[in-house]
Design a protein around this motif. Structure first.
Motif, PDB file in Angstrom:
ATOM      1  N   SER A 148       2.691 -23.939   6.943  1.00  0.00           N
ATOM      2  CA  SER A 148       4.299 -23.519   6.336  1.00  0.00           C
ATOM      3  C   SER A 148       4.656 -22.435   7.221  1.00  0.00           C
ATOM      4  CB  SER A 148       4.317 -23.254   4.898  1.00  0.00           C
ATOM      5  OG  SER A 148       3.665 -21.975   4.559  1.00  0.00           O
ATOM      6  N   GLY A 149       3.742 -21.592   7.611  1.00  0.00           N
ATOM      7  CA  GLY A 149       4.227 -20.512   8.412  1.00  0.00           C
ATOM      8  C   GLY A 149       4.558 -19.343   7.346  1.00  0.00           C
ATOM      9  N   VAL A 150       4.484 -19.357   6.054  1.00  0.00           N
ATOM     10  CA  VAL A 150       4.729 -18.644   5.080  1.00  0.00           C
ATOM     11  C   VAL A 150       3.931 -17.183   5.671  1.00  0.00           C
ATOM     12  CG1 VAL A 150       4.956 -17.710   2.846  1.00  0.00           C
ATOM     13  CG2 VAL A 150       5.895 -19.701   3.522  1.00  0.00           C
ATOM     14  N   ALA A 151       4.403 -16.031   5.811  1.00  0.00           N
ATOM     15  CA  ALA A 151       3.575 -14.829   5.997  1.00  0.00           C
ATOM     16  C   ALA A 151       3.954 -13.740   4.898  1.00  0.00           C
ATOM     17  CB  ALA A 151       3.790 -14.295   7.317  1.00  0.00           C
ATOM     18  N   ILE A 152       2.930 -13.439   4.458  1.00  0.00           N
ATOM     19  CA  ILE A 152       3.219 -12.179   3.327  1.00  0.00           C
ATOM     20  C   ILE A 152       2.454 -11.150   3.450  1.00  0.00           C
ATOM     21  CG2 ILE A 152       3.532 -11.765   0.636  1.00  0.00           C
ATOM     22  CD1 ILE A 152       3.244 -15.020   0.350  1.00  0.00           C
ATOM     23  N   THR A 153       2.760  -9.882   3.573  1.00  0.00           N
ATOM     24  CA  THR A 153       2.050  -8.591   3.713  1.00  0.00           C
ATOM     25  C   THR A 153       1.998  -7.788   2.185  1.00  0.00           C
ATOM     26  OG1 THR A 153       2.424  -8.798   6.075  1.00  0.00           O
ATOM     27  CG2 THR A 153       1.809  -6.723   5.218  1.00  0.00           C
ATOM     28  N   GLU A 154       0.645  -7.251   2.083  1.00  0.00           N
ATOM     29  CA  GLU A 154       0.526  -6.348   0.927  1.00  0.00           C
ATOM     30  C   GLU A 154      -0.204  -5.227   1.635  1.00  0.00           C
ATOM     31  OE1 GLU A 154       1.398  -4.894  -2.140  1.00  0.00           O
ATOM     32  OE2 GLU A 154       1.720  -7.017  -2.270  1.00  0.00           O
ATOM     33  N   THR A 155       0.443  -3.706   1.453  1.00  0.00           N
ATOM     34  CA  THR A 155      -0.185  -2.769   1.997  1.00  0.00           C
ATOM     35  C   THR A 155      -0.692  -1.865   0.814  1.00  0.00           C
ATOM     36  OG1 THR A 155       1.132  -2.859   3.909  1.00  0.00           O
ATOM     37  CG2 THR A 155      -0.143  -0.754   3.400  1.00  0.00           C
ATOM     38  N   PHE A 156      -1.807  -1.311   0.901  1.00  0.00           N
ATOM     39  CA  PHE A 156      -2.223  -0.177  -0.096  1.00  0.00           C
ATOM     40  C   PHE A 156      -2.905   0.994   0.748  1.00  0.00           C
ATOM     41  CE2 PHE A 156      -5.608  -3.254   0.229  1.00  0.00           C
ATOM     42  CZ  PHE A 156      -6.709  -2.704   0.145  1.00  0.00           C
ATOM     43  N   ASP A 157      -2.620   1.986   0.263  1.00  0.00           N
ATOM     44  CA  ASP A 157      -3.459   3.556   0.844  1.00  0.00           C
ATOM     45  C   ASP A 157      -4.188   3.979   0.043  1.00  0.00           C
ATOM     46  OD1 ASP A 157      -3.519   6.039   2.351  1.00  0.00           O
ATOM     47  OD2 ASP A 157      -1.430   6.274   2.016  1.00  0.00           O
ATOM     48  N   LEU A 158      -5.293   4.336   0.638  1.00  0.00           N
ATOM     49  CA  LEU A 158      -6.489   5.094  -0.107  1.00  0.00           C
ATOM     50  C   LEU A 158      -6.285   6.591   0.152  1.00  0.00           C
ATOM     51  CD1 LEU A 158      -9.705   2.870   1.035  1.00  0.00           C
ATOM     52  CD2 LEU A 158      -7.996   2.521  -1.021  1.00  0.00           C
ATOM     53  N   GLY A 159      -5.328   7.103   0.856  1.00  0.00           N
ATOM     54  CA  GLY A 159      -5.398   8.540   1.086  1.00  0.00           C
ATOM     55  C   GLY A 159      -6.439   8.890   2.005  1.00  0.00           C
ATOM     56  N   GLY A 160      -6.345  10.128   2.188  1.00  0.00           N
ATOM     57  CA  GLY A 160      -7.218  10.753   3.239  1.00  0.00           C
ATOM     58  C   GLY A 160      -6.857  10.783   4.561  1.00  0.00           C
ATOM     59  N   GLY A 161      -7.780  11.103   5.497  1.00  0.00           N
ATOM     60  CA  GLY A 161      -7.567  10.763   6.917  1.00  0.00           C
ATOM     61  C   GLY A 161      -8.920  10.845   7.536  1.00  0.00           C
ATOM     62  N   ALA A 162      -9.952  10.988   6.850  1.00  0.00           N
ATOM     63  CA  ALA A 162     -11.193  11.259   7.416  1.00  0.00           C
ATOM     64  C   ALA A 162     -11.974  10.210   6.756  1.00  0.00           C
ATOM     65  CB  ALA A 162     -11.670  12.463   7.607  1.00  0.00           C
ATOM     66  N   ALA A 163     -13.351   9.786   7.180  1.00  0.00           N
ATOM     67  CA  ALA A 163     -14.303   9.174   6.492  1.00  0.00           C
ATOM     68  C   ALA A 163     -14.681   9.743   5.126  1.00  0.00           C
ATOM     69  CB  ALA A 163     -15.442   8.714   7.278  1.00  0.00           C
TER      70      ALA A 163
ATOM     71  N   LEU B 138     -14.063  -2.794  -0.630  1.00  0.00           N
ATOM     72  CA  LEU B 138     -13.754  -1.924   0.479  1.00  0.00           C
ATOM     73  C   LEU B 138     -15.355  -0.868   0.485  1.00  0.00           C
ATOM     74  CD1 LEU B 138     -10.609  -0.136  -1.005  1.00  0.00           C
ATOM     75  CD2 LEU B 138     -10.816  -1.703   1.014  1.00  0.00           C
ATOM     76  N   PRO B 139     -15.420  -0.710   1.990  1.00  0.00           N
ATOM     77  CA  PRO B 139     -16.717   0.115   2.366  1.00  0.00           C
ATOM     78  C   PRO B 139     -16.799   1.238   1.720  1.00  0.00           C
ATOM     79  CG  PRO B 139     -15.125  -0.221   4.208  1.00  0.00           C
ATOM     80  CD  PRO B 139     -14.592  -0.864   3.142  1.00  0.00           C
ATOM     81  N   ALA B 140     -17.793   2.025   1.791  1.00  0.00           N
ATOM     82  CA  ALA B 140     -17.955   3.439   1.254  1.00  0.00           C
ATOM     83  C   ALA B 140     -17.313   4.443   2.284  1.00  0.00           C
ATOM     84  CB  ALA B 140     -19.421   3.559   0.961  1.00  0.00           C
ATOM     85  N   ASN B 141     -17.189   4.097   3.344  1.00  0.00           N
ATOM     86  CA  ASN B 141     -16.391   5.048   4.372  1.00  0.00           C
ATOM     87  C   ASN B 141     -15.029   4.616   4.315  1.00  0.00           C
ATOM     88  OD1 ASN B 141     -16.844   2.791   5.619  1.00  0.00           O
ATOM     89  ND2 ASN B 141     -17.751   3.749   7.420  1.00  0.00           N
ATOM     90  N   ALA B 142     -14.239   3.947   3.635  1.00  0.00           N
ATOM     91  CA  ALA B 142     -12.864   3.569   3.674  1.00  0.00           C
ATOM     92  C   ALA B 142     -12.054   4.514   3.415  1.00  0.00           C
ATOM     93  CB  ALA B 142     -12.786   2.378   2.513  1.00  0.00           C
ATOM     94  N   TYR B 143     -11.020   4.680   4.197  1.00  0.00           N
ATOM     95  CA  TYR B 143      -9.958   5.706   4.024  1.00  0.00           C
ATOM     96  C   TYR B 143      -8.653   5.170   4.651  1.00  0.00           C
ATOM     97  CZ  TYR B 143     -10.635   6.984   8.882  1.00  0.00           C
ATOM     98  OH  TYR B 143     -10.494   6.854  10.429  1.00  0.00           O
ATOM     99  N   GLY B 144      -7.446   5.631   4.587  1.00  0.00           N
ATOM    100  CA  GLY B 144      -6.159   5.429   5.065  1.00  0.00           C
ATOM    101  C   GLY B 144      -5.426   4.284   4.494  1.00  0.00           C
ATOM    102  N   VAL B 145      -4.494   3.649   5.142  1.00  0.00           N
ATOM    103  CA  VAL B 145      -3.834   2.474   5.005  1.00  0.00           C
ATOM    104  C   VAL B 145      -4.542   1.274   5.321  1.00  0.00           C
ATOM    105  CG1 VAL B 145      -1.660   1.367   5.129  1.00  0.00           C
ATOM    106  CG2 VAL B 145      -1.882   4.109   5.063  1.00  0.00           C
ATOM    107  N   TYR B 146      -4.509   0.258   4.273  1.00  0.00           N
ATOM    108  CA  TYR B 146      -4.878  -1.162   4.543  1.00  0.00           C
ATOM    109  C   TYR B 146      -3.915  -2.040   4.376  1.00  0.00           C
ATOM    110  CZ  TYR B 146      -9.899   0.322   4.765  1.00  0.00           C
ATOM    111  OH  TYR B 146     -10.962   1.059   5.087  1.00  0.00           O
ATOM    112  N   THR B 147      -3.796  -3.030   5.333  1.00  0.00           N
ATOM    113  CA  THR B 147      -2.896  -4.089   5.234  1.00  0.00           C
ATOM    114  C   THR B 147      -3.599  -5.404   5.126  1.00  0.00           C
ATOM    115  OG1 THR B 147      -1.351  -2.722   6.654  1.00  0.00           O
ATOM    116  CG2 THR B 147      -1.004  -5.040   6.549  1.00  0.00           C
ATOM    117  N   VAL B 148      -2.952  -6.205   3.928  1.00  0.00           N
ATOM    118  CA  VAL B 148      -3.866  -7.561   3.737  1.00  0.00           C
ATOM    119  C   VAL B 148      -2.479  -8.685   4.179  1.00  0.00           C
ATOM    120  CG1 VAL B 148      -4.840  -9.290   2.445  1.00  0.00           C
ATOM    121  CG2 VAL B 148      -5.299  -6.884   2.303  1.00  0.00           C
ATOM    122  N   THR B 149      -2.737  -9.302   5.165  1.00  0.00           N
ATOM    123  CA  THR B 149      -1.598 -10.430   5.339  1.00  0.00           C
ATOM    124  C   THR B 149      -2.150 -11.847   5.231  1.00  0.00           C
ATOM    125  OG1 THR B 149      -0.653  -8.978   7.170  1.00  0.00           O
ATOM    126  CG2 THR B 149      -0.200 -11.185   7.220  1.00  0.00           C
ATOM    127  N   ALA B 150      -1.283 -12.487   4.401  1.00  0.00           N
ATOM    128  CA  ALA B 150      -1.715 -13.909   4.266  1.00  0.00           C
ATOM    129  C   ALA B 150      -0.780 -14.969   5.079  1.00  0.00           C
ATOM    130  CB  ALA B 150      -1.724 -14.169   2.722  1.00  0.00           C
TER     131      ALA B 150
END
Length: 183
Positions: free
Chosen positions: A123-138, A106-118
Protein backbone atom coordinates in the motif's frame (compact mmCIF):
# COMPACT_ATOMS: atom_id res chain seq x y z
CA UNK A 1 34.19 54.60 -9.29
CA UNK A 2 32.12 52.31 -11.52
CA UNK A 3 34.51 49.48 -10.73
CA UNK A 4 33.89 49.87 -7.00
CA UNK A 5 30.12 49.87 -7.52
CA UNK A 6 30.27 46.63 -9.50
CA UNK A 7 32.46 44.97 -6.90
CA UNK A 8 30.16 46.12 -4.12
CA UNK A 9 27.06 44.90 -5.97
CA UNK A 10 28.77 41.53 -6.55
CA UNK A 11 29.52 41.24 -2.84
CA UNK A 12 25.88 41.99 -1.95
CA UNK A 13 24.64 39.33 -4.38
CA UNK A 14 27.17 36.79 -3.05
CA UNK A 15 26.09 37.53 0.52
CA UNK A 16 22.44 37.07 -0.37
CA UNK A 17 23.19 33.76 -2.09
CA UNK A 18 25.20 32.49 0.88
CA UNK A 19 22.21 33.12 3.13
CA UNK A 20 19.70 31.71 0.66
CA UNK A 21 21.37 28.30 0.26
CA UNK A 22 20.97 27.20 3.91
CA UNK A 23 17.42 28.52 3.92
CA UNK A 24 16.53 26.45 0.88
CA UNK A 25 18.21 23.39 2.40
CA UNK A 26 15.82 23.28 5.36
CA UNK A 27 12.68 24.42 3.60
CA UNK A 28 11.27 21.03 2.51
CA UNK A 29 10.29 18.40 5.10
CA UNK A 30 10.36 14.78 3.97
CA UNK A 31 6.87 13.53 3.03
CA UNK A 32 5.19 10.83 5.06
CA UNK A 33 2.54 9.23 2.88
CA UNK A 34 -0.49 7.73 4.60
CA UNK A 35 -3.64 6.27 3.15
CA UNK A 36 -6.77 5.28 4.96
CA UNK A 37 -7.28 5.74 8.68
CA UNK A 38 -3.62 5.25 9.63
CA UNK A 39 -2.86 5.48 13.33
CA UNK A 40 -0.16 4.53 15.80
CA UNK A 41 0.54 4.38 19.51
CA UNK A 42 3.46 3.58 21.75
CA UNK A 43 3.28 2.31 25.32
CA UNK A 44 5.67 0.76 27.78
CA UNK A 45 8.76 1.49 29.82
CA UNK A 46 10.67 4.41 28.29
CA UNK A 47 14.02 3.74 29.96
CA UNK A 48 17.25 2.05 28.94
CA UNK A 49 16.64 -1.71 29.08
CA UNK A 50 12.86 -1.19 29.09
CA UNK A 51 10.30 -2.65 26.70
CA UNK A 52 7.95 -0.58 24.57
CA UNK A 53 5.09 -1.75 22.36
CA UNK A 54 4.45 0.19 19.18
CA UNK A 55 1.11 -0.45 17.43
CA UNK A 56 0.19 0.65 13.92
CA UNK A 57 -3.10 0.46 12.02
CA UNK A 58 -4.25 1.38 8.54
CA UNK A 59 -2.50 -1.22 6.42
CA UNK A 60 -4.14 -3.58 3.95
CA UNK A 61 -5.29 -6.90 5.45
CA UNK A 62 -2.44 -9.44 5.63
CA UNK A 63 0.00 -6.92 4.09
CA UNK A 64 3.74 -7.31 4.67
CA UNK A 65 4.90 -4.31 6.73
CA UNK A 66 8.53 -3.24 7.05
CA UNK A 67 9.22 -1.87 10.54
CA UNK A 68 12.43 0.03 11.24
CA UNK A 69 13.85 1.29 14.52
CA UNK A 70 16.31 4.17 14.43
CA UNK A 71 18.15 5.49 17.49
CA UNK A 72 21.25 5.21 19.63
CA UNK A 73 22.45 1.60 19.68
CA UNK A 74 19.29 0.47 17.84
CA UNK A 75 21.11 -2.60 16.50
CA UNK A 76 21.43 -3.78 20.10
CA UNK A 77 17.67 -3.52 20.61
CA UNK A 78 15.40 -6.52 20.20
CA UNK A 79 12.36 -6.05 17.99
CA UNK A 80 9.74 -8.64 18.87
CA UNK A 81 11.85 -11.70 18.47
CA UNK A 82 14.61 -8.63 16.22
CA UNK A 83 27.57 3.01 19.07
CA UNK A 84 25.61 5.83 17.84
CA UNK A 85 22.44 6.22 15.82
CA UNK A 86 21.69 2.95 14.05
CA UNK A 87 18.72 1.47 12.19
CA UNK A 88 17.29 -2.02 12.47
CA UNK A 89 14.51 -3.29 10.20
CA UNK A 90 12.19 -6.29 10.43
CA UNK A 91 9.17 -7.35 8.39
CA UNK A 92 5.86 -8.39 9.95
CA UNK A 93 2.47 -9.27 8.46
CA UNK A 94 -0.52 -7.10 9.33
CA UNK A 95 -3.55 -8.93 10.71
CA UNK A 96 -6.90 -9.21 8.89
CA UNK A 97 -7.84 -5.71 10.10
CA UNK A 98 -4.59 -4.12 8.84
CA UNK A 99 -3.01 -3.81 12.29
CA UNK A 100 0.54 -4.68 13.28
CA UNK A 101 2.36 -4.30 16.59
CA UNK A 102 5.94 -4.86 17.70
CA UNK A 103 7.46 -5.22 21.11
CA UNK A 104 10.87 -3.54 21.36
CA UNK A 105 13.30 -4.27 24.16
CA UNK A 106 15.68 -1.35 24.36
CA UNK A 107 19.38 -1.97 25.05
CA UNK A 108 20.85 -1.14 28.46
CA UNK A 109 22.85 1.73 26.93
CA UNK A 110 19.85 3.30 25.12
CA UNK A 111 19.38 7.06 25.23
CA UNK A 112 17.92 9.88 23.17
CA UNK A 113 15.21 9.84 20.55
CA UNK A 114 14.02 6.65 18.85
CA UNK A 115 11.92 6.54 15.71
CA UNK A 116 9.85 3.53 14.67
CA UNK A 117 8.53 3.61 11.11
CA UNK A 118 6.12 1.05 9.66
CA UNK A 119 5.78 0.99 5.87
CA UNK A 120 3.27 -1.16 3.99
CA UNK A 121 5.18 -2.93 1.22
CA UNK A 122 2.09 -3.03 -1.04
CA UNK A 123 0.00 0.00 0.00
CA UNK A 124 2.90 2.38 0.60
CA UNK A 125 1.30 3.53 3.86
CA UNK A 126 4.06 4.93 6.07
CA UNK A 127 3.44 5.65 9.74
CA UNK A 128 6.08 7.01 12.13
CA UNK A 129 6.09 6.97 15.92
CA UNK A 130 8.82 8.71 17.96
CA UNK A 131 9.69 8.44 21.62
CA UNK A 132 12.41 10.09 23.72
CA UNK A 133 14.37 8.40 26.48
CA UNK A 134 16.01 11.70 27.40
CA UNK A 135 19.64 12.15 28.26
CA UNK A 136 22.40 12.64 25.80
CA UNK A 137 24.98 10.10 26.84
CA UNK A 138 24.97 6.35 27.17
CA UNK A 139 22.92 5.40 30.17
CA UNK A 140 20.77 8.53 29.85
CA UNK A 141 20.63 11.54 32.08
CA UNK A 142 24.36 12.24 31.91
CA UNK A 143 24.37 14.66 29.01
CA UNK A 144 23.01 18.07 28.28
CA UNK A 145 19.28 18.47 27.89
CA UNK A 146 18.05 18.76 24.32
CA UNK A 147 16.81 22.35 24.15
CA UNK A 148 15.92 22.24 20.46
CA UNK A 149 16.70 25.20 18.28
CA UNK A 150 13.35 24.97 16.55
CA UNK A 151 12.71 26.35 13.10
CA UNK A 152 15.42 28.82 12.09
CA UNK A 153 13.69 29.99 8.90
CA UNK A 154 12.71 33.35 10.42
CA UNK A 155 16.26 33.97 11.56
CA UNK A 156 17.64 33.24 8.09
CA UNK A 157 15.01 35.40 6.39
CA UNK A 158 15.61 38.28 8.81
CA UNK A 159 19.39 38.03 8.40
CA UNK A 160 19.07 37.91 4.64
CA UNK A 161 16.80 40.95 4.65
CA UNK A 162 19.32 42.86 6.77
CA UNK A 163 22.19 41.94 4.43
CA UNK A 164 20.19 42.92 1.33
CA UNK A 165 19.06 46.20 2.90
CA UNK A 166 22.60 47.05 3.97
CA UNK A 167 23.91 46.18 0.53
CA UNK A 168 21.26 48.28 -1.17
CA UNK A 169 22.14 51.27 1.03
CA UNK A 170 25.85 50.90 0.26
CA UNK A 171 25.21 50.61 -3.50
CA UNK A 172 22.79 53.57 -3.48
CA UNK A 173 25.32 55.68 -1.57
CA UNK A 174 28.10 54.75 -3.99
CA UNK A 175 25.91 55.59 -7.00
CA UNK A 176 24.89 58.93 -5.47
CA UNK A 177 28.52 59.86 -4.74
CA UNK A 178 29.53 58.80 -8.23
CA UNK A 179 26.90 61.09 -9.76
CA UNK A 180 27.90 64.00 -7.52
CA UNK A 181 31.54 63.59 -8.55
CA UNK A 182 30.57 63.70 -12.25
CA UNK A 183 28.95 67.12 -11.91
Amino acid sequence: MKKHTKVLASLVVAGALSLGAPLAAQAYPAPTPTTGPADSSVTGSFVAGGTVVVSFSGFAPDEEVSISLTGAFALSATIASAADVETQTVTRTADADGNVAVSITLPANAYGVYTVTATGLDSGVAITETFDLGGGAAGGGGGLAATGAGDLTGLWVGGGALVLTGGAIVVATAVRRSRQNEV
